[in-house]
Design a protein around this motif. Sequence first.
Motif, PDB file in Angstrom:
ATOM      1  N   UNK A 371     -39.264 -14.633   8.133  1.00 11.94           N
ATOM      2  CA  UNK A 371     -38.192 -14.207   9.028  1.00 11.94           C
ATOM      3  C   UNK A 371     -38.746 -13.633  10.324  1.00 11.94           C
ATOM      4  N   UNK A 372     -39.859 -12.896  10.250  1.00  8.63           N
ATOM      5  CA  UNK A 372     -40.479 -12.351  11.463  1.00  8.63           C
ATOM      6  C   UNK A 372     -40.984 -13.475  12.361  1.00  8.63           C
ATOM      7  N   UNK A 373     -41.620 -14.478  11.775  1.00  5.85           N
ATOM      8  CA  UNK A 373     -42.108 -15.601  12.571  1.00  5.85           C
ATOM      9  C   UNK A 373     -40.956 -16.426  13.129  1.00  5.85           C
ATOM     10  N   UNK A 374     -39.887 -16.545  12.360  1.00  3.20           N
ATOM     11  CA  UNK A 374     -38.740 -17.306  12.848  1.00  3.20           C
ATOM     12  C   UNK A 374     -38.059 -16.579  14.007  1.00  3.20           C
ATOM     13  N   UNK A 375     -38.001 -15.258  13.954  1.00  2.77           N
ATOM     14  CA  UNK A 375     -37.399 -14.499  15.055  1.00  2.77           C
ATOM     15  C   UNK A 375     -38.222 -14.620  16.338  1.00  2.77           C
ATOM     16  N   UNK A 376     -39.541 -14.810  16.208  1.00  2.00           N
ATOM     17  CA  UNK A 376     -40.405 -14.992  17.385  1.00  2.00           C
ATOM     18  C   UNK A 376     -40.508 -16.454  17.806  1.00  2.00           C
ATOM     19  N   UNK A 377     -39.804 -17.337  17.051  1.00  2.00           N
ATOM     20  CA  UNK A 377     -39.844 -18.776  17.301  1.00  2.00           C
ATOM     21  C   UNK A 377     -41.274 -19.295  17.228  1.00  2.00           C
ATOM     22  N   UNK A 378     -42.026 -18.766  16.263  1.00  2.00           N
ATOM     23  CA  UNK A 378     -43.418 -19.184  16.084  1.00  2.00           C
ATOM     24  C   UNK A 378     -43.565 -20.279  15.052  1.00  2.00           C
ATOM     25  N   UNK A 379     -42.489 -20.668  14.393  1.00  2.00           N
ATOM     26  CA  UNK A 379     -42.551 -21.725  13.386  1.00  2.00           C
ATOM     27  C   UNK A 379     -42.082 -23.030  14.003  1.00  2.00           C
ATOM     28  N   UNK A 380     -42.888 -24.050  13.836  1.00  2.00           N
ATOM     29  CA  UNK A 380     -42.516 -25.354  14.356  1.00  2.00           C
ATOM     30  C   UNK A 380     -41.923 -26.272  13.314  1.00  2.00           C
TER      31      UNK A 380
END
Length: 457
Positions: A371-380
């Motif tokens: 969820x933290x990575x998704x909020x930073x749009x770091x997941x492709x």
Amino acid sequence: MGSARTALSKLPLRRRAAGEGFAAGRQAIRSLPSFTEAPPSGAGGDSLVRRRSSLANLLQRYGFPSSTLTWFIRCNRFLLDSEQDDVQRCMKVLLSFGLSQDSLVSVVSFCPRVLELGFLRRWELAFSQIGLSPVPPFMVQRILEQSWRCRIEPEDVRRSCQALSQAGFCKRTVAKVLEKLPSTRMNFPGINRRLGFLKEIGCSKEEIDRIVFSFPGFLGLSLELRLQPLLEEFRELNLEDDEVRKSLIESPRALLTMQTGELPRCVEFLRSLKCRLPIKDRILCEGPVRASIRVKLRVDLLCRHGLIRRDAFKVLWKEPRTILYELDDIQTKIDFLIHTMGFGIDWLVEVPEYLGVNLQKLVVPRYNVIEHLRSKKALGFQVDLRLLIKPSRNKFYNMFVKPYPDCEGIFGGPPGDANPKRRHPAGLWTLFKPPAYPQTKEDVRTMKLFMESLVNP
């Protein structure tokens, strides 16, 4: 409009008549007076308004919600013809049964006839003659709520109570049965035939009373369609009566509500489990009947959330540890899966390991990282439940935590940082250290002579 009339005039006679009738019906509906229209003026109308207002105030004083008063009075117009003193006496009689304010409102809503003094006096007399003192308030509430819809008469309750007492049940069990099965007409021969099923298994009188108190619905089960086939399944599976009796005492509802063929299916499922031997021993340590009950309860839980029975059995077969977990723990994991993570219940068929892992130690930290990575749009790419649960701790750390230092605190650090759990207390090795003996000069000289003899034989 003219074109519509022209088209209507070209229709056959029957269809035109139907169309004209429909138009006349719509016109008639428009002409009907609505419920919100003002009452007729004059002395009669003023008297009706006063009675309605007085009745509304009386009901509101006893906790009836004001938002539903207008609708309730409109649906029960006989109350406007009743004396207000009689309605107030009915309220006092209901409160004398020990009903709370919410229970009082519930009884009046389900059965408005309790506000008829004659109707309520009959029930008051019946409750005083059934031999239960004091009469449980919740039992009174259940009986009165169902009396109008199920056409229950006071004489029916008296007969059922007499049959239960004749069968040997204590007063607490009689009250419980009448509370759970208020609309069931009971007689002694029917009760005695069902009790014969329990006696054939070996249950004593006290155990029968305990089973019926825990599951009053037993007295409503069909002997030919449910109880007798279940007894035959016990015999076909060669189950011991003592094990069946103990299972009935512990979980009567789960065992007695099994459909025909459900118990053999659960027993066969347990025999086909392929898992580590310690886990299978823990599952079957209390016998096949109790293990089958545990399987049934967990299958029912998964089915209530949307799985079909075949998929529910498949989930348990792939993750047998789920049979050992408590239902509350499984429910918590399912709620977290559906409501927090947003996955469907069908994901359990593909990733049954989710029900076998620790929620707080494994699932929650990984979900927080994603969820933290998704909020930073770091997941492709989309991270599904399979990628969230199946990777090892080291692999998940290298994929999602190590490239992002800010996720270290969320995940809890790298796998190697955790201090390994000691197998023995600190300093235990000192207890196994051999004692040291002092060496004298004579011992040293003897050792030297021995070594020289080896070098120069």
